[in-house]
Design a protein around this motif. Structure first.
Motif, PDB file in Angstrom:
ATOM      1  N   ASP A  11       0.836  -1.209   0.000  1.00 22.51           N
ATOM      2  CA  ASP A  11       0.000   0.000   0.000  1.00 22.51           C
ATOM      3  C   ASP A  11       0.869   1.257   0.000  1.00 22.51           C
ATOM      4  OD1 ASP A  11      -2.288  -1.515  -0.013  1.00 22.51           O
ATOM      5  OD2 ASP A  11      -2.716  -1.272   2.132  1.00 22.51           O
ATOM      6  N   THR A  12       1.937   1.234   0.785  1.00 21.04           N
ATOM      7  CA  THR A  12       2.845   2.386   0.840  1.00 21.04           C
ATOM      8  C   THR A  12       3.544   2.595  -0.498  1.00 21.04           C
ATOM      9  OG1 THR A  12       3.228   1.974   3.195  1.00 21.04           O
ATOM     10  CG2 THR A  12       4.787   3.411   2.069  1.00 21.04           C
ATOM     11  N   ALA A  17       4.175   5.713  -5.478  1.00 26.50           N
ATOM     12  CA  ALA A  17       4.125   5.775  -6.940  1.00 26.50           C
ATOM     13  C   ALA A  17       3.135   6.836  -7.401  1.00 26.50           C
ATOM     14  CB  ALA A  17       3.750   4.411  -7.506  1.00 26.50           C
ATOM     15  N   ARG A  18       2.011   6.948  -6.729  1.00 34.28           N
ATOM     16  CA  ARG A  18       1.020   7.967  -7.098  1.00 34.28           C
ATOM     17  C   ARG A  18       1.540   9.380  -6.809  1.00 34.28           C
ATOM     18  NH1 ARG A  18      -3.658   5.873  -8.736  1.00 34.28           N
ATOM     19  NH2 ARG A  18      -4.234   3.758  -8.071  1.00 34.28           N
ATOM     20  N   ALA A  19       2.263   9.546  -5.682  1.00 29.59           N
ATOM     21  CA  ALA A  19       2.828  10.862  -5.372  1.00 29.59           C
ATOM     22  C   ALA A  19       3.819  11.287  -6.452  1.00 29.59           C
ATOM     23  CB  ALA A  19       3.509  10.825  -4.000  1.00 29.59           C
ATOM     24  N   ILE A  60       7.729   6.696   1.568  1.00 28.34           N
ATOM     25  CA  ILE A  60       8.041   5.381   2.138  1.00 28.34           C
ATOM     26  C   ILE A  60       8.717   5.522   3.496  1.00 28.34           C
ATOM     27  CG2 ILE A  60       9.411   3.275   1.799  1.00 28.34           C
ATOM     28  CD1 ILE A  60       8.967   3.697  -1.234  1.00 28.34           C
ATOM     29  N   ARG A  61       9.594   6.493   3.621  1.00 30.50           N
ATOM     30  CA  ARG A  61      10.333   6.661   4.875  1.00 30.50           C
ATOM     31  C   ARG A  61       9.408   7.003   6.040  1.00 30.50           C
ATOM     32  NH1 ARG A  61      15.284  10.033   3.681  1.00 30.50           N
ATOM     33  NH2 ARG A  61      16.377   8.043   3.392  1.00 30.50           N
ATOM     34  N   ARG A  62       8.341   7.739   5.765  1.00 28.25           N
ATOM     35  CA  ARG A  62       7.402   8.067   6.841  1.00 28.25           C
ATOM     36  C   ARG A  62       6.767   6.810   7.430  1.00 28.25           C
ATOM     37  NH1 ARG A  62       5.927  12.553   3.480  1.00 28.25           N
ATOM     38  NH2 ARG A  62       4.168  11.373   2.629  1.00 28.25           N
ATOM     39  N   HIS A 118       8.471  -7.395  -3.878  1.00 21.59           N
ATOM     40  CA  HIS A 118       7.358  -6.517  -4.211  1.00 21.59           C
ATOM     41  C   HIS A 118       7.714  -5.728  -5.470  1.00 21.59           C
ATOM     42  CE1 HIS A 118       6.832  -7.235   0.071  1.00 21.59           C
ATOM     43  NE2 HIS A 118       5.628  -6.695   0.052  1.00 21.59           N
ATOM     44  N   GLY A 119       6.712  -5.467  -6.281  1.00 23.94           N
ATOM     45  CA  GLY A 119       6.924  -4.641  -7.461  1.00 23.94           C
ATOM     46  C   GLY A 119       5.708  -3.799  -7.780  1.00 23.94           C
ATOM     47  N   VAL A 120       5.937  -2.529  -8.085  1.00 25.63           N
ATOM     48  CA  VAL A 120       4.888  -1.606  -8.496  1.00 25.63           C
ATOM     49  C   VAL A 120       5.376  -0.853  -9.730  1.00 25.63           C
ATOM     50  CG1 VAL A 120       3.692   0.537  -7.909  1.00 25.63           C
ATOM     51  CG2 VAL A 120       3.870  -1.281  -6.205  1.00 25.63           C
ATOM     52  N   VAL A 121       4.590  -0.872 -10.786  1.00 26.02           N
ATOM     53  CA  VAL A 121       4.853  -0.071 -11.993  1.00 26.02           C
ATOM     54  C   VAL A 121       3.591   0.739 -12.264  1.00 26.02           C
ATOM     55  CG1 VAL A 121       5.385  -0.077 -14.452  1.00 26.02           C
ATOM     56  CG2 VAL A 121       6.511  -1.723 -12.933  1.00 26.02           C
TER      57      VAL A 121
END
Length: 266
Positions: A11-12, A17-19, A60-62, A118-121
């Motif tokens: 989710d993070t 990715a959206r940001a 992500i760091r948050r 994990h992978g997000v594109v």
């Protein structure tokens, strides 16, 4: 990682990715020429690459302050108390972005130890989120990607990346292209490896191959997770098991992978 931790992490990654995608969407539609710097042969960086990577890391760091990062623009940041490394390509397809070609992506992967998990594109112009978790399948938004049957070679549409302007081994790429062209239905090089690899999992391409073009880990890591979880066989062309050391790539359904390999490696 527990299932709960894995869900929170993916989710993070999607939020990050959206940001980044929001910044790229705005930059793409800005009026005027996009300023850039040249890092090397056919290797460009814009303010948007850097701003997008910063947005990803901060998001992500948050939520996960202990993880490490490996970013195309910021390099390596060791983890403080974790075996997780987030691998980032904030703008895969910078050359397309500069030329207003609407094909680029945000690519984020996670590696636990030496294993990609994990992978997000994310394609911001289409608002299309492709993602996967190791062992849990691959998804397009909220819909699980089906494991599609393999087409015969003569019906296959193959994605690739080509080397340009002294960036890679043109002779090898040309030789393999010549070997493959008479055997398949089409070959495409749209210009965002992360998207093309993820699209192979989704079935928009039947295979993806590259040797000659320089592909770094951040170009391919997220797509590898997605393609594998969608039922594809993912290797390099020399049987090296470590993706961090790969300088080639072949992704296809298991039934056709070795046939393609025999065409490309002679």
């Amino acid at each position: 990682m527990t299932k709960s931790t894995t869900t929170i992490l993916i989710d993070t990654l999607q939020q990050a990715a959206r940001a980044a995608g929001k910044l790229l969407h705005e930059g793409y539609h800005d009026v005027g020429v996009i300023d850039f710097e040249c890092k090397g042969a056919s290797d460009f960086v814009t303010h948007y690459d850097q701003a997008a990577e910063h947005a990803i890391i901060e998001t992500i760091r948050r939520a996960h302050p202990d993880v490490g990062f490996l970013g195309e623009e910021t390099g390596a940041t060791p983890a403080s108390d974790s075996d997780l490394t987030v691998i980032i390509d904030p703008l895969d397809g910078t050359n397309n972005f500069l030329h207003r070609v609407p094909h680029f992506s945000v690519s984020i992967a996670v590696r636990q130890g030496k294993v990609l998990t994990h992978g997000v594109v994310y394609q911001p112009l289409l608002d299309e989120m492709l993602w996967a978790i190791r062992g849990q399948g691959a998804y397009q938004g909220s819909q699980r990607m089906p494991v599609l049957p393999a087409r015969p070679l003569t019906e296959m549409l193959v994605g690739t990346c080509f080397p340009y302007h002294d960036k890679g081994d043109c002779a090898t790429s040309q030789r393999q292209l010549s070997a493959l062209m008479p055997r398949v239905a089409g070959i495409r090089s749209p210009g965002s490896a992360a998207l093309e690899i993820a699209y192979t999992g989704l079935g928009r391409f039947d295979a993806f191959w590259s040797q000659g073009a320089r592909l770094d880990l951040w170009d391919i890591a997220a797509g590898i997770v997605i393609a594998r979880e969608a039922g594809c066989k993912v290797t390099d062309l020399s049987c090296n098991p470590n993706p961090a050391e790969w300088n080639s790539l072949l992704i296809a359904k298991p039934e056709q992978h070795d046939k393609l390999l025999s065409v490309l490696v002679k």
